[in-house]
Motif scaffolding. Structure first.
Motif, PDB file in Angstrom:
ATOM      1  N   VAL A   1     -19.978  25.345  45.221  1.00 26.76           N
ATOM      2  CA  VAL A   1     -20.572  24.283  45.999  1.00 26.76           C
ATOM      3  C   VAL A   1     -19.361  23.488  46.479  1.00 26.76           C
ATOM      4  CG1 VAL A   1     -21.814  22.052  45.674  1.00 26.76           C
ATOM      5  CG2 VAL A   1     -22.629  24.121  44.699  1.00 26.76           C
ATOM      6  N   THR A   2     -18.543  23.134  45.594  1.00 30.29           N
ATOM      7  CA  THR A   2     -17.313  22.331  45.986  1.00 30.29           C
ATOM      8  C   THR A   2     -16.103  22.870  46.679  1.00 30.29           C
ATOM      9  OG1 THR A   2     -16.390  22.531  43.811  1.00 30.29           O
ATOM     10  CG2 THR A   2     -17.703  20.681  44.078  1.00 30.29           C
ATOM     11  N   GLU A   3     -16.110  24.049  46.653  1.00 29.08           N
ATOM     12  CA  GLU A   3     -14.918  24.903  47.040  1.00 29.08           C
ATOM     13  C   GLU A   3     -15.113  25.855  48.321  1.00 29.08           C
ATOM     14  OE1 GLU A   3     -12.189  26.483  44.284  1.00 29.08           O
ATOM     15  OE2 GLU A   3     -12.041  24.508  43.128  1.00 29.08           O
ATOM     16  N   SER A   4     -16.260  26.421  48.123  1.00 25.40           N
ATOM     17  CA  SER A   4     -17.085  27.604  49.136  1.00 25.40           C
ATOM     18  C   SER A   4     -17.887  27.136  49.945  1.00 25.40           C
ATOM     19  CB  SER A   4     -17.360  28.819  48.386  1.00 25.40           C
ATOM     20  OG  SER A   4     -16.368  29.195  47.480  1.00 25.40           O
TER      21      SER A   4
ATOM     22  N   GLY B   1     -21.345  15.630  51.468  1.00 25.58           N
ATOM     23  CA  GLY B   1     -21.712  14.320  51.765  1.00 25.58           C
ATOM     24  C   GLY B   1     -23.155  14.041  51.191  1.00 25.58           C
ATOM     25  N   SER B   2     -23.930  15.095  51.041  1.00 21.72           N
ATOM     26  CA  SER B   2     -25.486  14.909  50.810  1.00 21.72           C
ATOM     27  C   SER B   2     -25.448  14.345  49.337  1.00 21.72           C
ATOM     28  CB  SER B   2     -26.244  16.027  50.890  1.00 21.72           C
ATOM     29  OG  SER B   2     -25.658  16.990  50.059  1.00 21.72           O
ATOM     30  N   ALA B   3     -26.508  13.795  48.976  1.00 25.34           N
ATOM     31  CA  ALA B   3     -26.700  13.419  47.787  1.00 25.34           C
ATOM     32  C   ALA B   3     -26.669  14.535  46.552  1.00 25.34           C
ATOM     33  CB  ALA B   3     -28.089  12.699  47.654  1.00 25.34           C
ATOM     34  N   ASP B   4     -27.078  15.618  46.844  1.00 27.19           N
ATOM     35  CA  ASP B   4     -27.053  16.630  45.835  1.00 27.19           C
ATOM     36  C   ASP B   4     -25.612  17.073  45.527  1.00 27.19           C
ATOM     37  OD1 ASP B   4     -29.612  16.693  45.262  1.00 27.19           O
ATOM     38  OD2 ASP B   4     -30.230  18.268  46.414  1.00 27.19           O
ATOM     39  N   PHE B   5     -24.865  17.094  46.785  1.00 28.37           N
ATOM     40  CA  PHE B   5     -23.391  17.567  46.736  1.00 28.37           C
ATOM     41  C   PHE B   5     -22.473  16.474  46.052  1.00 28.37           C
ATOM     42  CE2 PHE B   5     -19.064  17.257  48.182  1.00 28.37           C
ATOM     43  CZ  PHE B   5     -18.622  18.715  48.080  1.00 28.37           C
TER      44      PHE B   5
END
Length: 867
Positions: A591-594, A601-605
């Motif tokens: 999620v954070t790198e790929s 920027g979304s809430a889940d991210f």
């Protein structure tokens, strides 16, 4: 089976109802407050007091009365009703039961024996329980006119001692319905007498000169109100002043006052007489002027004990005017002893110096209570010889303890400690303390794959070396004189935790200076306080922080994470669980790198990124090197003083020395944004705290206590967040008692993590304490406060966790409740029940009193008062 369960349930309810009816009946019968009031007498229900036509508001007069109404709790006379529950003469009642019914007595004797029947009348249920109720209860206060008259006389004497020489008082007893009554007291103070002329007659010229030097500090001043307490204060002041300036034989009895109010309307003329010293020789008594004695010699016996051969001195040394003697070989460096002695050759005799010497020598912790004796020098009748007799404590002492514990982490724990103290280690009155500790415990909340009962363990070793002086390469006498009782402590410790969260090794070390600038003032300076925390089992993170795992696991299922990240792919998708640590790490990396899953920027991210950042912060090893200064002040004069305040403050700075070291050496990887020392990122922050506690004594064991606390830790430089061990949490038995520890905040976020902490804390508490009966005390309390994040590494993962100025104060949680305490003199056992009064995290729109019930209450058990 269903019938049997239902029958038991109905039977249990029936018994409960019957018991409730019986209890209500007993209480109702006891509620007849005049049950023990004889005919023709009246129960005192009120004292109505007026002074100069106004009601007595401050309660001063009320406390002087010999008779006060029975104590009550919110208007209910609990102790009186307990007393009324007891039979008046239970022994006679038991005998009368058989005298009136001989057949019943005969049946009892057949079943038991005459002795057993008689002994039964002395048992707890027939006699003891009634004596117990009388003991813990309170007999009715019956109006006694003799005591009423004595009360009037006592109040008049009180006013007389405060200058109202013409005070008058009267009383009226009013009989009310139902064998009750009240007493109305009426007092008129009249005009107050003021001090007019103040003359002295001091026969000793030396004392007269001393008095003139200190006259400005006198408690007796022309034009002020006459108060007996001021005369006592002046007598104490002069006695202290004279005895600290050589008047060894002076006593308070040598000071008398002659008062003259004859011929003066509202004025008092004062003559203070200070007589000479009374000398008795045989049957003859005569007077002579007081002498101001100097100290000619100071002799110190360093090893007085029962085992010592006191027939001769085997070792002696003269040092800086002091004479040190030993019955055996002298085991102390002279300076270590003489630095603790304030009685010096050539100085005037002084009580203050004597007390400081006794206090400082006791503070060395290598002697029992020291003895100071004075005698007149045969060679100089104006001088004294001081003999200081010291009894050493044993060189070695051992200690051991075993404790059973309960905390927010451990449901049950067993802790053992063994310690060794070695005194006078380097012959300079140093003390070395070594303590080994171990703990095993059980917790149902922590990961326990083997399902063992004792799934928590910890062991450690602590050492502490105390020096009774400031340990620095330069002289500090002008900054911290020895009268401030300075000391230095070097401490080192190691602890290892297993199966507690991430498992840790904890290394600590410190160098601390302590001193007392003034009486009831304490200062502490930590030159360095180093802590290194080494996490041994970081892969266990999501087994401990289950709420973070649940949130991450739900998002992994929602975004169809790689199937290989789950423990079992054969179960339905909604039942899958990420493997730990492979699956959790793989998902957050994707999620954070790929760019997998939610859009940046979304809430889940943000949630996933925040969970991963928190994991990294709590699993990284910490190196903290801090310096701090603490100061505290109290006005509490004794253990029984309940009218005082305490102020504490602390400022701590960490990382600056390491930053200089890292910059000056080649231990910095220039490719990294954070500096490292020996491969470890060090913490850098500044932290400050303020605490204020105030107690008001409302007499009759009613005390109002309030506390306020503010603390903030700001990361900077090499840190973007504060280490977990230096952050704040809310909740618990000494905090906001309606929440469990770590379960409140930050802000209105709703405590989304298992252990919630932040770097800003604001709390306040108020508690009304009162006596219930004997050593049982009660309390009503209100706590308010919360924690927030501020100046940290980014927005908190849940909304409302950041401090945004004054507007965030609306998220102060409020808890209230009641408590019971049992006073064992040397400590207090405390039970508090806290209720959530205002919950800022409630999203229903009703934040006040929504969870104000027993189902959501928190029971706190503690030792001693919370503040």
């Amino acid at each position: 089976m269903y019938f049997w369960i239902n029958f038991r349930y109905q039977l249990r309810n029936a018994f409960a109802k019957i018991a409730l009816i019986i209890i209500i009946g007993i209480i109702y019968s006891a509620c007849n407050s005049v049950k023990r009031v004889p005919e023709g007498k009246s129960l005192l229900v009120d004292n109505n007091i007026t002074v100069d036509g106004e009601k007595d508001k401050n309660g001063t007069v009320s406390e002087l009365l010999y008779q006060k109404p029975n104590s009550s709790i919110l208007g209910y006379r609990f102790r009186l009703n307990l007393y009324n529950l007891a039979r008046k003469n239970p022994d006679s009642s038991y005998k009368a039961k058989f005298l009136n019914n001989p057949k019943k007595y005969a049946r009892q004797v057949k079943l038991y024996s005459a002795k057993q029947v008689a002994r039964k009348g002395q048992s707890f249920w027939y006699l003891g329980i009634h004596n117990f109720l009388k003991k813990i209860g309170e007999a009715p206060v019956i109006i006694d006119e003799t005591k009423v008259k004595k009360s009037v006389g006592r109040v008049k004497a009180y006013y007389f001692n405060n200058g109202y020489f013409n005070a008058a008082g009267s009383y009226k007893i009013d009989t009310l319905a139902g064998k009750k009554g009240k007493v109305t007291y009426t007092f008129t103070k009249g005009a107050v007498s003021k001090l007019d002329s103040i003359r002295t007659q001091i026969n000793t010229p030396a004392l007269d000169s001393l008095y003139m030097e200190s006259k400005a500090q006198s408690f007796l001043k022309k034009g002020e109100n006459f108060k007996t307490e001021n005369f006592d204060a002046e007598r104490n002041r002069l006695n202290t002043y004279f005895r600290n300036r050589g008047a060894f034989y002076f006593q308070q009895a040598n000071i008398t006052f002659n008062l003259d109010t004859v011929g003066t309307t509202h004025k008092t003329n004062v003559e203070m007489v200070i007589s000479d010293q009374n000398i008795r020789t045989g049957d003859t008594t005569y007077q002579r002027p007081f002498k101001l004695y100097k100290i000619s010699k100071v002799n110190i016996i360093t090893d007085n004990s029962n085992e010592a051969d006191k027939s001769k001195i085997n070792d002696s040394v003269a040092f800086n005017g002091f004479n040190l003697y030993s019955y055996k070989k002298l085991k102390y460096r002279p300076k270590a002893i003489t630095d603790a002695v304030f009685i010096t050759p050539g100085s005037l005799y002084s009580d203050l110096r004597t007390n400081l010497t006794v206090r400082y020598l006791g503070n060395l912790k290598i002697f029992n209570y020291p003895l100071v004796q004075y005698r007149v020098d045969e060679k100089d009748e104006n001088s004294l010889i001081a003999n200081i007799i010291l009894t050493p404590r044993p060189k070695y002492s051992f200690g051991a303890s075993l404790d059973f514990t309960h905390s927010n982490i451990q449901d049950f724990g067993i802790a053992a400690t063994t310690s060794l103290a070695i005194r006078n280690v380097f012959n300079g009155a140093e003390t070395l303390e070594i303590a080994a500790r171990g703990n095993i415990g059980s917790s149902k909340d922590l990961a326990n794959p083997n399902n063992t009962f004792f799934n928590i363990s910890e062991y450690g070793l602590d050492t502490k070396l105390n020096f009774p002086r400031v340990l620095l390469p330069f002289n500090t006498e002008n900054i911290i004189p020895k009268k401030m009782l300075p000391s230095t402590a070097l401490s080192f410790g190691f602890a290892k935790q297993q199966n507690i969260g991430l498992d840790k090794e904890n290394f600590t070390g410190s160098m601390t200076y302590n001193w007392t600038p003034k009486r009831n003032h304490n200062a502490r300076f930590d030159l360095f306080n180093v802590q290194y925390v080494n996490n041994l089992n970081i892969n266990n993170y999501f087994e401990v922080y289950r709420s973070s795992f649940t949130a991450l696991n739900d998002l992994a299922k929602e975004y169809n994470a790689d199937p290989s990240y789950f423990v079992d792919n054969t179960v339905p998708a909604d039942e899958r669980k990420l493997s730990i640590p492979t699956g959790t790490t793989g998902f957050t990396t994707d999620v954070t790198e790929s760019g997998f899953g939610p859009q940046p920027g979304s809430a889940d991210f943000k949630t996933i990124k925040s969970i991963e950042e928190r994991r990294k912060r709590l699993t990284e090893n910490n190196l903290i090197l801090a310096s701090s200064y603490s100061f505290s002040k109290t006005t509490k004069s004794s253990l029984s003083d309940n009218n005082f305040y305490i102020f504490r403050t602390k400022i701590e700075s960490a990382g600056n020395v390491l930053s200089l070291f890292a910059t000056a050496t080649k231990t910095i990887d220039n490719q990294l944004s954070k500096k490292k020392v020996f491969g470890i990122e060090y913490s850098q922050y500044i932290k400050t705290e303020f605490e204020y506690i105030r107690h008001w004594d409302f007499t009759r064991e009613k005390v109002l206590a309030v506390r306020g606390f503010f603390g903030i830790a700001i990361p900077y430089g090499n840190s973007t967040s504060v280490p977990f061990s230096r952050s704040y949490f809310a909740g618990g038995s000494n905090d906001i008692r309606a929440w469990q520890p770590y379960s409140l905040g930050p802000g209105r976020s709703g405590a989304v993590n298992d252990f919630n902490e932040a770097n800003l804390k604001l709390t306040t508490s108020a508690e009304m304490r009162f006596k219930i009966l004997n050593n049982f005390k009660g309390a009503l309390f209100v706590d308010a406060g919360n924690i927030w994040n501020v100046f940290d590494d980014g927005p908190y993962e849940a909304e409302g966790g950041n401090f945004e100025g004054i507007a965030s104060l609306k998220d102060m949680a409020v808890g209230s409740g009641f408590g019971l305490r049992y006073d064992l003199s040397f400590f207090v056992v405390r039970i508090d029940m806290g209720f959530k009064t205002y919950n800022p995290a409630d999203t229903s729109g009703k934040k006040w009193f929504r969870d104000y019930n027993f189902a959501n209450s928190v029971l706190n058990i503690g030792i001693n008062y919370p503040f």
